[in-house]
Scaffold this motif. Structure first.
Motif, PDB file in Angstrom:
ATOM      1  N   HIS B  78      72.389  59.540  12.848  1.00 33.28           N
ATOM      2  CA  HIS B  78      72.738  59.768  14.396  1.00 33.28           C
ATOM      3  C   HIS B  78      71.507  59.358  15.139  1.00 33.28           C
ATOM      4  N   GLY B  79      70.302  59.715  14.838  1.00 36.65           N
ATOM      5  CA  GLY B  79      69.269  59.015  15.868  1.00 36.65           C
ATOM      6  C   GLY B  79      68.892  57.580  15.448  1.00 36.65           C
ATOM      7  N   SER B  80      68.978  57.040  14.115  1.00 43.29           N
ATOM      8  CA  SER B  80      69.084  55.767  13.891  1.00 43.29           C
ATOM      9  C   SER B  80      70.262  54.910  14.660  1.00 43.29           C
ATOM     10  N   THR B  81      71.322  55.396  14.562  1.00 45.74           N
ATOM     11  CA  THR B  81      72.383  54.694  15.311  1.00 45.74           C
ATOM     12  C   THR B  81      72.371  54.590  16.866  1.00 45.74           C
ATOM     13  N   MET B  82      71.652  55.689  17.480  1.00 45.60           N
ATOM     14  CA  MET B  82      71.466  55.808  18.970  1.00 45.60           C
ATOM     15  C   MET B  82      70.266  54.877  19.210  1.00 45.60           C
ATOM     16  N   PHE B  83      69.532  54.653  18.399  1.00 41.98           N
ATOM     17  CA  PHE B  83      68.209  53.763  19.066  1.00 41.98           C
ATOM     18  C   PHE B  83      68.549  52.329  18.554  1.00 41.98           C
ATOM     19  N   TYR B  84      68.812  51.857  17.357  1.00 42.79           N
ATOM     20  CA  TYR B  84      68.811  50.733  16.721  1.00 42.79           C
ATOM     21  C   TYR B  84      70.082  49.882  17.058  1.00 42.79           C
ATOM     22  N   LEU B  85      71.251  50.824  17.171  1.00 41.58           N
ATOM     23  CA  LEU B  85      72.558  50.367  17.234  1.00 41.58           C
ATOM     24  C   LEU B  85      73.282  50.443  18.694  1.00 41.58           C
ATOM     25  N   PHE B  86      72.879  51.461  19.307  1.00 40.92           N
ATOM     26  CA  PHE B  86      73.466  51.711  20.700  1.00 40.92           C
ATOM     27  C   PHE B  86      72.489  51.343  21.763  1.00 40.92           C
ATOM     28  N   ILE B  87      71.305  52.081  21.881  1.00 42.40           N
ATOM     29  CA  ILE B  87      70.511  51.894  23.240  1.00 42.40           C
ATOM     30  C   ILE B  87      69.956  50.414  23.280  1.00 42.40           C
ATOM     31  N   VAL B  88      69.488  50.244  22.142  1.00 39.82           N
ATOM     32  CA  VAL B  88      68.667  48.864  22.391  1.00 39.82           C
ATOM     33  C   VAL B  88      69.451  47.655  22.492  1.00 39.82           C
ATOM     34  N   PRO B  89      70.720  47.306  21.504  1.00 37.10           N
ATOM     35  CA  PRO B  89      71.779  46.540  21.709  1.00 37.10           C
ATOM     36  C   PRO B  89      72.230  46.587  23.141  1.00 37.10           C
ATOM     37  N   LEU B 168      65.711  46.476   9.726  1.00 40.31           N
ATOM     38  CA  LEU B 168      65.013  44.929   9.985  1.00 40.31           C
ATOM     39  C   LEU B 168      66.146  44.213  10.765  1.00 40.31           C
ATOM     40  N   MET B 169      67.208  44.332  10.346  1.00 43.84           N
ATOM     41  CA  MET B 169      68.437  43.381  10.975  1.00 43.84           C
ATOM     42  C   MET B 169      68.264  43.663  12.468  1.00 43.84           C
ATOM     43  N   ALA B 170      68.518  44.985  12.927  1.00 46.36           N
ATOM     44  CA  ALA B 170      68.489  45.366  14.157  1.00 46.36           C
ATOM     45  C   ALA B 170      67.267  45.071  14.855  1.00 46.36           C
ATOM     46  N   GLY B 171      66.161  45.184  14.238  1.00 50.09           N
ATOM     47  CA  GLY B 171      64.955  44.835  14.768  1.00 50.09           C
ATOM     48  C   GLY B 171      64.825  43.313  15.421  1.00 50.09           C
ATOM     49  N   LEU B 172      65.309  42.388  14.252  1.00 52.35           N
ATOM     50  CA  LEU B 172      65.328  40.957  14.637  1.00 52.35           C
ATOM     51  C   LEU B 172      66.266  40.726  15.587  1.00 52.35           C
TER      52      LEU B 172
END
Lengths: 217, 541
Positions: B78-89, B168-172
């Motif tokens: 939940h947390g990882s999705t919301m940060f790395y895959l939702f709010i930043v993209p 790593l992929m989401a960060g890049l």
């Protein structure tokens, strides 16, 4: 024997948090009221045709406002530092030293003279302490990061493998408090089961308990 | 009215590819931005489903819906999705769509790098969520995956390796998209569009991207070393390992919270200007405050480590508390923009107001946890969960919806239904406060976060049930929003180029904009060129 001044973390927290809370409520009330008043005052009414008015910048006002904000920040930081230096002070001569060892998913307390309070995964251990005296803790972890938290004392410290954290606590109230201590750093499967009881005894009763336990070992 | 041709408009742009190839490989910033936004929103819904499961487990003190291991995976993903895959993209995706339009450009710079970012976000999501299909399940180490809990002896499953690769992929992806956006702002501004004439939203995207390119490399390093540690051992061995990991992680981990906030502050600011009919108040101080805010946010990371005993608490308490100054300037500018305006309470404006009202709770509790003696009680308890949901949902998501209701007509050419939008707004306000306010009391009363059960404390059930009810109201509000999008696209009410009386260049062109964005541009003399055109006197030569 010169004993350090006893610092009651709970009342220190109460003092600082009351000030913060009053300022926070004041700020929230002020901003909400201001925003609401502006919206009500300047809302577009049906059938009304007027052009927006007002300035688009006001440097002196903004600078003055920034000065006020900076003063608020300075006040908060000063109060925080004052409390922090008391809460984080570590006495060189505590009345008692307890070595706390955290490991998945239990707490172990070691006292002078080889006395050990230990538990099991389904049976929390009990931290026995004297009341109204400075208890010096040394905190270690064996496997992953845990955190020693006694919510009633408003105090928490991380237990980190490879690093010993030291802190002092005062237990103002005598009594037995089941489950008063918890692990608050997520540490895996049974994180929510990792707790301990606290038994705070008047100093004389505590010494008697410790002597009895030392005799037994 | 004098108009200049848009730069590059005379150059024949190659027609954008339609169909599958266009959807997968197109580099037009509008199509790319829309794709990122849609994918990020899908991850928002997916992360929301996990939140609903978590809140359902917490309805009773007992463990009765999921297993402990699954619960730990649920809050991690939940947390990882919301940060790395939702709010930043989402933050950069909205920027990819709008920044070239706001600066009067024909397209974005480094479009292929941006396209790579889109693909990396998708790949990151598939990789992270595929952990649920592996033996041992998805990663269950918390969204910050502290070492040594995240090493192989403590978390042996391959789900954790997939989680690291996904981050790593989401960060890049974030770095690629942020770099493209910064290059776009530097290279592609229309004649007359100086840096200080960039509108508030574009400025929030600039500071967001500056934070991404500065902070995210630390995440790449932390995760690369963690991957090496898990495969071969080494980097984090020794007594300094756990703290080293935290320093690297939080150097990224604090700025990322502002990445999930600034662009939506920008969206709310654009809604406030548009629906007050006034240009943004104090534009230069605002830009300066944003830059100070972003720079300051790079030196507050260790307030996440107050209880480690390994950092200088006073320094980080000082820097963190000072952030209230630039934050206060932003509130002042928003209030002063509305003052004297002609305020139209559209759905977009309601969400913008909701943003300023609700985020304030997150803001003042942020000052609270910037004080070490207060944070000793709050950290890792439900108090901190309440605090950051007020900033990221009460701030980020409300601002996002202010932007969606504002710009949906520009992107699709169709207006969203205002009535459904207002229902959506009020449900969201009830849901946010019902879901997150009780958590302050739970945390202060001693409930740690990441507990699947609380059998020893039945008195916590009422507050938890209120919170869960709030989560279900939020789920309902999202269904209303999705219905609104569906109805508005099926039975279209054409928006025209400028349905709101906008002030910035995107409202100059068709909705949706043509491939080359603009047929003509007005003279640009301020951060509100269309307002200048309507009003004439100010700044006119």
């Amino acid at each position: 024997m010169s004993l350090a001044a006893v610092v009651d973390t709970r009342s220190e927290f109460a003092g600082l948090s009351t000030t913060y809370l009053l300022i926070a409520i004041g700020v929230v009330a002020l901003v909400w009221l201001a925003l609401a008043a502006i919206v009500v005052r300047w809302r577009a009414r049906p059938g009304e045709h007027r052009a927006p008015v007002g300035r688009t910048s006001n440097a002196p006002l903004e600078v003055g406002y920034v000065v006020v904000l900076t003063c608020v920040a300075a006040l908060l930081v000063t109060l925080t530092f004052r409390t922090e230096s008391k809460v984080d002070a570590v006495s060189s001569h505590p009345a008692l030293r307890v070595h706390v060892i955290a490991a998945k998913w239990r707490w172990r307390f070691e006292y002078p003279g080889g006395v050990v309070q230990d538990g099991a995964n389904d049976r929390p251990s009990t931290l026995v302490v004297p009341t109204r005296e400075t208890v010096g803790f040394a905190l270690d972890a064996l496997d992953v990061i845990h955190a020693f938290w006694i919510p009633d004392l408003r105090f928490k410290r991380d237990a980190i493998p490879g690093r010993t954290n030291r802190f002092d606590l005062d237990f103002p109230r005598a009594g037995y408090f089941p489950g008063a201590g918890v692990c608050s750093e997520f540490c895996g499967l049974l994180h929510s089961q990792m707790r301990f009881n606290v038994r705070a005894l008047p100093p004389a009763a505590f010494r008697a308990w410790l002597r009895r336990r030392q005799g037994r070992t | 009215v004098s108009v200049a041709a848009a730069p590059g408009a005379s150059v024949q742009a190659s027609p954008p590819r339609g169909g599958l190839i266009g959807a997968l490989a197109g580099t037009d910033h509008k199509s790319l931005g829309a794709r990122i936004v849609v994918v990020a929103f899908a991850f928002f819904l997916a992360g929301g489903v996990l939140a609903a499961l978590i809140r359902t487990e917490l309805l009773t003190p007992q463990l009765d819906v999921v297993s402990r291991q699954l619960y730990n995976a649920l809050f991690t993903i939940h947390g990882s999705t919301m940060f790395y895959l939702f709010i930043v993209p989402m933050a950069v995706g909205v920027g990819v769509y709008l920044v070239p339009l706001q600066i009067g450009a024909t397209g974005m710079a480094w479009g292929r790098l941006g396209l790579a970012g889109f693909w990396l976000v998708l790949a990151a999501g598939v990789t992270m969520w595929s952990g649920f299909l592996t033996q041992g399940g998805a990663a269950a180490v918390g969204w910050y995956g502290f070492y040594p809990l995240s090493d192989v002896p403590n978390s042996p499953g391959i789900g954790t390796d997939l989680w690291i690769l996904a981050i790593l992929m989401a960060g890049l992806a974030a770095i690629a998209l942020a770099a493209s956006l910064l290059a776009t702002v530097v290279q592609r501004r229309a004649p007359g569009m100086t840096m200080l004439r960039l509108p508030p939203f574009t400025w929030t995207i600039i500071v967001t991207c500056l934070m991404i390119v500065t902070a995210f490399p630390a995440l790449i390093v932390a995760m690369t070393l963690l991957f090496i540690q898990r495969q071969f051992g080494g980097p984090y061995d020794g007594s300094a390992g756990p703290i080293t990991y935290q320093q690297l992680f939080w150097f990224f981990g604090h700025p990322v919270v502002y990445v999930g906030f600034f662009p939506f502050l920008g969206a709310a600011a654009e809604a406030v200007t548009t629906f007050s009919g006034k240009r943004w108040f104090g534009h230069k101080p605002f830009v300066f405050a944003l830059l100070v805010f972003a720079a300051g946010s790079m030196s507050v990371w260790a307030h996440h480590m107050f209880t480690t005993g390994a950092v200088n608490n006073r320094y980080f308490a000082f820097t963190s508390t000072l952030l209230l100054v630039p934050a206060g300037v932003e509130y002042f500018d928003a209030a002063a923009t509305m003052h004297g305006g002609r305020i139209r309470l559209t759905a977009s404006m309601l969400f913008a107001l909701g943003f300023f009202f609700t985020f304030l709770i997150g803001g003042v509790t942020g000052v609270w946890v910037a004080s070490p003696p207060l944070d000793y009680q709050a950290t890792d308890s439900y108090f901190i969960v309440a605090h950051f949901h007020y900033t990221l949902f009460g701030g980020g998501v409300l601002g996002l919806f202010a932007g969606i209701y504002l710009w949906f007509p520009k992107v699709t050419g169709a207006l969203l239904r205002e009535g459904l939008g207002k229902v959506h707004f009020w449900l969201t306000m009830v849901g946010v406060n019902l879901a997150f306010f009780p958590m302050f009391f739970l945390g202060q009363d001693g409930m740690p976060r990441r507990y699947p059960e609380y059998t020893g404390h039945p008195r916590w059930q009422t507050l938890n049930d209120l919170s869960s009810a709030g989560a279900y109201v939020l789920a309902l509000s999202l269904l209303v929003f999705i219905a609104n999008v569906g109805v508005s696209l099926l039975v279209r009410r054409p928006a025209g180029p400028d349905p709101w009386g906008g002030q910035t260049l995107e409202w100059m062109t068709d909705s949706p904009p043509p491939p080359h964005n603009f047929d003509m541009l007005p003279p640009i003399r301020s951060h509100a060129p269309l307002l200048d055109r309507r009003r004439r006197p100010e700044g006119a030569a």
